[in-house]
Design an enzyme around this catalytic site. Structure first.
Site, PDB file in Angstrom:
ATOM      1  N   GLY A  31       0.818  -1.201   0.000  1.00  0.00           N
ATOM      2  CA  GLY A  31       0.000   0.000   0.000  1.00  0.00           C
ATOM      3  C   GLY A  31       0.856   1.256   0.000  1.00  0.00           C
ATOM      4  CB  ILE A  35      -0.642   4.340   6.807  1.00  0.00           C
ATOM      5  CG1 ILE A  35      -1.765   5.129   7.484  1.00  0.00           C
ATOM      6  CG2 ILE A  35       0.028   3.412   7.818  1.00  0.00           C
ATOM      7  CD1 ILE A  35      -2.923   4.268   7.957  1.00  0.00           C
ATOM      8  CB  SER A  75      -0.584   0.679   5.068  1.00  0.00           C
ATOM      9  OG  SER A  75       0.339   0.742   3.991  1.00  0.00           O
ATOM     10  NE  ARG A 107      -7.907   3.699  10.476  1.00  0.00           N
ATOM     11  CZ  ARG A 107      -7.182   3.063  11.395  1.00  0.00           C
ATOM     12  NH1 ARG A 107      -5.963   2.623  11.114  1.00  0.00           N
ATOM     13  NH2 ARG A 107      -7.663   2.866  12.617  1.00  0.00           N
ATOM     14  CG  HIS A 137      12.324  38.562   2.053  1.00  0.00           C
ATOM     15  ND1 HIS A 137      12.450  37.564   1.103  1.00  0.00           N
ATOM     16  CD2 HIS A 137      13.540  39.141   2.185  1.00  0.00           C
ATOM     17  CE1 HIS A 137      13.706  37.549   0.672  1.00  0.00           C
ATOM     18  NE2 HIS A 137      14.394  38.505   1.317  1.00  0.00           N
TER      19      HIS A 137
END
Length: 468
Positions: free
Chosen positions: A184, A188, A272, A275, A447
Site C-alpha cells: 500500500g 500510512i 496499509s 481502514r 521575507h
C-alpha cells in the site's frame, strides 16, 4: 441510573472533541471509550495513541538522524559515529503520546465530561432518549453520538500477526528491519516506510493501483515519487498479491507484476491498504441502526442516523478518514444539537502526507477541475528560487495554485516540499472565504520565509511571478 443530555461512544478526535464542545454548550455530557494502551485506559483513539501523533514523533526522530548522518556536513558540521537507539526513540514517542492523551483526560475534567472506560453499546430506546451500556453500566442519554472510528483493513492473504503488522505494530519495531515490505503506497505506507528507511531499512513498496498518489495533483505525485526513489524507496505499481507466508525468519510475498510472478523476502511486512469502520460491539443490529453496504453508519447532512436521537461522525461514517475532518464534524454536530448552525466545508479539507518532502493539498486538482468542465489557470513556483529554502538546504518541490480562469476564485492548492504542512493553512483559509488567487498574491508575506513561494505561485497564475 445516570442520565446525560449527550453521550458520546468513542474517545478519538471526533468523539472527544464532540464531548468537549457539547459540554461547552451547557449539555451534561459523558464519553465512553475502550481504547487501551500498555494496559491502561488512553483517550484519543487511533490518532493520538497509534496513528497521527506517534508516527509524527517517529518521523521527526528519524529525519533528525538522517540530517545528522547525511546533511550536517554540508552545513560545516562534522559528526562521527552517530547511531540509533531504537528503544530510546520509542520511549520518546511514548512520552509525547502520554502528554497528549493525558491532556484530553484533563480537558474532560475541566469541562465536566464524565468518562467511562470500556465498550459502549446501544441497548434500547427510552422515551425521547436511549439506554446505553457504558462499560457495563446502563446510562440514559437524550442524544447519542457514535464516534467509534475505524480499524486497519486486513489483507485476507496476510492476516495481522507475527512479522505482519499494521500501523501500531510498525511503530513498535524493537530493531530496524533489514528488509521491510510495505503493501500500500498511501499515507500510512509512505510515512512508516520513510521512518524505517531513514533508520537503515531497505524498503520495498507494493501498490495495486497502476500509478502513484493518484488522488494528488499529477505534478505533485510525479515530483514526490522522484524524490522518494532518489532516497532509496523501491516502488512497484499495478501488482497483485498472490501469496503471503511467514516463518520465524520473516515473510515471503509472491505477487504478479507485468504478467510475471515475483517472490520477495522481508524481515517485516507492513499492510496499509485502508481502514474499515469500527461498529463491532456497538449493538447496531439489536436496535436497528442502519449501515451501508461497506459497514459505515448511514447519516444525513446533519449527521442524523435512521434512529431519532442517534448521530454518527468521524471515520465510522466514511469520507475522508482524517482526524481534522472528524474534529470539525464533532464541533458541527454539537452545535447543531444546540440549535446552532454547525457546518463543515468538505470542499476545502486539507490532506497532508508527512514524508520528506511533505505533500499537501486541498480542493480540486487541475485534472479534476477540467473533468468538471471548469476553465482553469494555474501558477507554479519552485522552492529552489526561495531564499529561506536555500538557507535550509532543502529546495525540493514547489507550490501549485489552481484558480477558475473566469472568476479567479481559488479552487485548488497543491504543494510538495519541506514544511508544506504548515503552509497550506493560509490558502485553505482564503478558499474558505471564497478568495481569489489575486487575494493571495496581494497578501504581504514576510521575507525571507517559505510562505513566499505560496505568494509567488499565486502571482504565477497571472504570469507575473517576481522572482522567477
Amino acid at each position: 441510573m445516570d442520565s446525560f443530555d449527550v453521550l458520546v461512544i468513542g474517545g478519538g478526535p471526533a468523539g472527544y472533541v464532540a464531548a468537549i464542545r457539547a459540554a461547552q454548550l451547557g449539555f451534561s455530557t459523558a464519553c465512553v471509550d475502550a481504547f487501551e494502551r500498555d494496559g491502561k485506559p488512553s483517550l484519543g483513539g487511533t490518532c493520538l495513541n497509534v496513528g497521527c501523533i506517534p508516527s509524527k514523533a517517529m518521523l521527526d526522530s528519524s529525519e533528525k538522524f538522517e540530517m545528522i548522518t547525511h546533511e550536517a556536513a554540508e552545513h560545516g558540521i562534522d559528526v562521527q559515529g552517530a547511531s540509533v537507539d531504537v528503544a530510546r526513540m520509542l520511549s520518546r514517542k511514548a512520552s509525547v503520546v502520554d502528554k497528549l492523551t493525558g491532556g484530553i483526560a484533563y480537558l474532560f475534567k475541566k469541562n465536566k465530561v464524565k468518562s467511562f472506560f470500556g465498550l459502549g453499546r446501544l441497548v434500547r430506546q427510552d422515551g425521547d432518549g436511549w439506554i446505553v451500556d457504558a462499560a457495563g453500566t446502563e446510562v440514559r442519554a437524550r442524544h447519542v453520538i457514535v464516534a467509534t472510528g475505524s480499524n486497519p483493513r486486513a489483507l485476507p492473504l496476510a492476516p495481522f500477526g507475527g512479522h505482519i503488522v499494521e500501523n501500531s505494530g510498525a511503530l513498535a519495531f524493537e530493531q530496524v528491519p533489514g528488509k521491510l515490505g510495505v503493501i500500500g503506497a498511501g499515507v500510512i505506507g509512505l510515512e512508516l516506510g520513510s521512518v524505517w528507511r531513514r533508520l537503515g531499512a531497505q524498503v520495498t513498496v507494493l501498490e495495486a493501483l497502476p500509478g502513484f498518489l493518484m488522488a494528488a495533483d499529477d505534478a505533485v505525485a510525479k515530483e514526490a515519487l522522484k524524490q522518494f526513489q532518489k532516497q532509496g524507496l523501491e516502488f512497484h505499481f499495478g501488482v497483485s498479491i498472490t501469496e503471503v507466508t511467514q516463518d520465524a525468519a520473516g515473510v515471503t510475498v509472491t505477487y504478479q507484476e507485468n504478467g510475471n510472478a515475483v517472490t520477495a523476502q522481508f524481515d517485516k511486512l507492513i499492510v496499509s491498504i485502508g481502514r474499515v469502520p469500527n461498529t463491532q460491539g456497538l449493538g447496531a443490529d439489536a436496535v436497528g441502526l442502519e449501515l451501508d453496504e461497506r459497514g459505515f453508519v448511514k447519516v444525513d447532512s446533519h449527521y442524523r442516523t435512521n434512529l431519532a436521537g442517534i448521530y454518527a461522525i468521524g471515520d465510522v461514517i466514511g469520507g475522508a478518514m482524517l482526524a481534522h475532518k472528524a474534529e470539525e464534524e464533532g464541533v458541527a454536530l454539537a452545535e447543531m444539537i444546540a440549535g446552532q448552525a454547525g457546518h463543515v466545508n468538505y470542499d476545502v479539507i486539507p490532506w497532508v502526507i508527512y514524508t520528506s518532502p511533505e505533500i499537501a493539498w486541498a480542493g480540486l486538482t487541475e485534472k479534476g477541475a477540467k473533468e468538471k468542465g471548469l476553465q482553469v489557470k494555474t501558477g507554479q513556483f519552485p522552492f529552489s528560487a526561495n531564499g529561506r529554502a536555500l538557507g535550509h538546504g532543502d529546495t525540493r518541490g514547489f507550490v501549485k495554485v489552481v484558480a477558475d480562469a473566469q472568476t479567479d476564485k481559488l479552487i485548488g492548492i497543491h504543494m510538495v516540499g519541506g514544511g508544506v504542512s504548515e503552509l497550506i493553512g493560509e490558502v485553505v483559509a482564503i478558499m474558505e472565504f471564497g478568495g481569489s488567487s489575486e487575494d493571495l498574491a496581494r497578501t504581504v508575506h514576510a521575507h525571507p520565509t517559505l510562505s513566499e513561494v505560496v505568494k509567488e505561485a499565486a502571482l504565477a497564475a497571472d504570469k507575473r511571478a517576481l522572482h522567477m
